[in-house]
Structure formats: structure tokens, C-alpha cells
Design an enzyme around this catalytic site. Structure first.
Site, PDB file in Angstrom:
ATOM      1  CB  SER A  73      -0.937   0.006   1.211  1.00  0.00           C
ATOM      2  OG  SER A  73      -0.208  -0.214   2.405  1.00  0.00           O
ATOM      3  CG  ASP A 235      -4.569   4.599   7.599  1.00  0.00           C
ATOM      4  OD1 ASP A 235      -3.750   5.537   7.716  1.00  0.00           O
ATOM      5  OD2 ASP A 235      -4.365   3.587   6.907  1.00  0.00           O
ATOM      6  CG  HIS A 238      -1.279   3.426   4.877  1.00  0.00           C
ATOM      7  ND1 HIS A 238      -2.316   2.767   5.491  1.00  0.00           N
ATOM      8  CD2 HIS A 238      -0.618   2.494   4.141  1.00  0.00           C
ATOM      9  CE1 HIS A 238      -2.289   1.490   5.151  1.00  0.00           C
ATOM     10  NE2 HIS A 238      -1.271   1.295   4.343  1.00  0.00           N
TER      11      HIS A 238
END
Length: 337
Positions: A73, A235, A238
């Protein structure tokens, strides 16, 4: 403190058959499990649709530089809405400016990917070999308790195939998960140790396979810790667009060098000379922003302890290395980003 022999044993799959780092008592395991559950609850879930990023960047003379972004990610630029703010796009634009040539980028990274998923990503680009591949992988391997030996085996196989096809490979090694705020002690200590140990083993495997690595380690620890609202995404796990910009800046010099492009304004750098790759790997895991690349000594690429490597420390400012004299993260230069 990491040990070179331990990192090499992981890289050669002769240690930790159970996948664990140490034998922990039942009470410690219970505490770590509870902390992990609480951290997951605090981090939460962020719904995200990847913006389009594939295509041509920059302009100039000559054929386009073919560039593929692989990994998890972080490589995908999770949580940013503007494709131009993802690490791959930032690197593509910067490489195009450095080379005065267009860059044609493909991003095949997958959110949640571990090293086990890299062969599938490679399959999507195998028919069109790239000039450069940048791989960001490792965090999910630690989170999902993947055996370190399995992690580095998958990574080494992918890097080996890419370099055999003529692709220059730069791997951003496992970041320090101890920088994530929702993770408390002692889980943060375990996460940090696991991250750095995997990063060292990744470095050995990648250099042995013909690539080069850049240690992400605690590269952004001070910046992230002091400015969590700015540097972390929604979040709280990240990076934000600012965090991704710092990440891309750390990878850019190695990407340009791997392609044979050497901008005149590279950050200051120093080298510790030629070392056995396991020693270089451990030093890099402890010093963020450090590049490790294969080298020759007296006309030979290998010595009694395996591949020779160079350890290059790049600084963003006035500090001599990524850590201060007490082993703590050095303060970043005001103009680091």
C-alpha cells in the site's frame, strides 16, 4: 542491536523455522496480543480508490524511461486522492526532470501485499521489461507474522529475475513500525526489532540478487512523531501526501544512480567503504536513508563472507548520519523535504 550473522541466516533460510524472533513468556505474549488488538481498533479502516497513475511523466529528448512500481500500500500511495502525490508519480516526475527524458510508469502494487505477492506482480510486467523497478515491501510481512526467511526468499527471486532481464532494481526495505503512534510499549519494541531485522535480511538478499536497497528504517521518525496530523494519513498508519513526498525524496538518488543519471544537486553522501554485505545490511538497518549496493574488492565480487557491498550514507542536512551519538534518531534538517 542487530547481528550480521542473524540477518544472514534469515536471508539464507537457515534460522527461525518457527518464524519467531525470540521465545516469549505467556504473560508477555498475552500483553502483546492485547496491544495489537487495541492498535488495530485505533487505526481503523479507510476506504480508498486508487487514482490513475500509469502513463508518461515529463518530457525531453530520447525514448521514455520505463519504470515500474511494485509492492504494498505504501508503493500504491494508499489514502491520497491525487495520483500525482503517490510515491511512484513523484519518483517518475523527478526522474524525468533529472534525465531530461520522459518516464513511462506502471504501478502494479497491491494494497495489503506481502512479499509472497510479489511474483504475481512480476507476472503482470514480465512481457514488458522495465528500465527501473522500485519495490516497497515488508511492513505487512511483519504485521502478518510471515516467516522472515520466506519473505526474503520471495523478494530475492523477484529481484533476481528483474536484474537478469536488465532491469535496475531499488528496494525500499521494511520501515520501522515502531513509529506508528497507536502501537504502545512493549509491542512497539517488538515491532521495531522485527522491522529492522527483516530490513537487514532483505538487504542481503537484494544485493546478492543484483539490486540495491535504501533503508527506510526510522527515516521519518522525528518528522512523523512531531507532526502526526500532517505526516500520517486518515488511518493514522499510512503516510499523508507530505509523508510520501519525504519517502520519494529518500529513494530518488538511488533510483537516479541505478539508471545512470547523476543530478548535480544530490544530497551530501559518504561511504563506509567496501564491507561484507551482512555487515553493511545491519549498519543500514540502523541508519535510515542509507543505500547498500554490490561492489568489488581486488577485482572480486565475493569474499569469505559472501558478496562485497558499499554502504553509502546520504544526509538531508547537516547531520553526519541518521542517528546521533546515542543511537537516537538525528533531528532532520529544516529543509529536508
Amino acid at each position: 542491536m542487530l547481528r550480521a550473522v542473524r540477518a544472514r541466516r534469515i536471508a539464507t533460510a537457515t534460522m527461525f523455522s518457527s518464524g519467531g524472533l525470540t521465545l516469549l513468556g505467556a504473560s508477555t505474549v498475552g500483553l502483546l496480543y492485547l496491544q495489537a488488538k487495541l492498535a488495530r481498533r485505533v487505526v481503523g479502516v479507510t476506504h480508498w480508490s486508487a487514482p490513475p497513475v500509469d502513463g508518461d511523466y515529463g518530457n525531453g529528448d530520447g525514448p521514455p524511461v520505463s519504470f515500474v512500481m511494485m509492492g504494498d500500500s505504501t508503493a500504491a500511495g494508499f489514502a491520497v486522492a491525487d495520483g500525482q502525490q503517490t510515491p511512484g508519480s513523484l519518483l517518475a516526475s523527478s526522474i524525468a526532470a533529472a534525465a531530461d527524458r520522459p518516464v513511462r510508469m506502471r504501478n502494479v502494487s497491491v494494497v495489503g501485499a506481502t512479499s509472497r505477492d510479489l511474483p504475481a506482480q512480476l507476472a503482470t510486467v514480465r512481457e514488458q521489461p522495465a528500465d527501473l523497478a522500485v519495490i516497497l515491501i515488508g511492513a505487512n510481512d511483519v504485521i502478518n507474522r510471515m516467516r522472515p526467511a520466506d519473505s526474503v526468499r520471495h523478494l530475492k527471486e523477484v529481484v533476481g529475475e528483474l536484474t537478469s532481464a536488465g532491469t535496475a532494481v531499488v528496494v525500499g526495505t521494511c520501515p520501522d513500525l515502531g513509529t506508528v503512534r497507536p502501537i504502545g510499549w512493549p509491542l512497539r519494541h517488538v515491532a521495531r526489532r522485527s522491522s529492522r531485522q527483516l530490513a537487514a535480511a532483505q538487504t542481503i538478499a537484494v544485493v546478492e540478487a543484483g539490486g540495491r536497497t535504501v533503508s527506510l528504517s526510522d527515516l521519518l521518525t522525528d518528522v512523523f512523531w512531531d507532526n502526526p496530523q500532517q505526516m500520517f494519513g486518515p488511518d493514522r498508519f499510512h503516510p499523508s501526501e507530505h509523508g510520501y513526498a519525504h519517502l520519494a525524496a529518500a529513494l530518488l538518488p538511488s533510483a537516479c544512480l541505478a539508471l545512470g543519471f547523476l543530478p548535480q544537486d544530490l544530497p551530501p553522501q559518504g561511504t563506509d567503504g567496501v564491507l561484507p554485505v551482512d555487515r553493511a545490511a545491519v549498519a543500514a538497518a540502523e541508519n535510515a536513508g542509507t543505500e547498500v549496493n554490490g561492489a568489488s574488492l581486488a577485482g572480486r565480487e565475493r569474499g569469505p563472507r559472501g558478496r562485497w557491498a558499499t554502504l553509502v550514507r546520504r544526509d538531508s542536512g547537516d547531520t553526519e548520519s541518521a542517528t546521533d551519538g546515542n543511537g537516537e534518531p538525528a533531528q532532520p534538517h529544516p529543509e529536508a523535504h
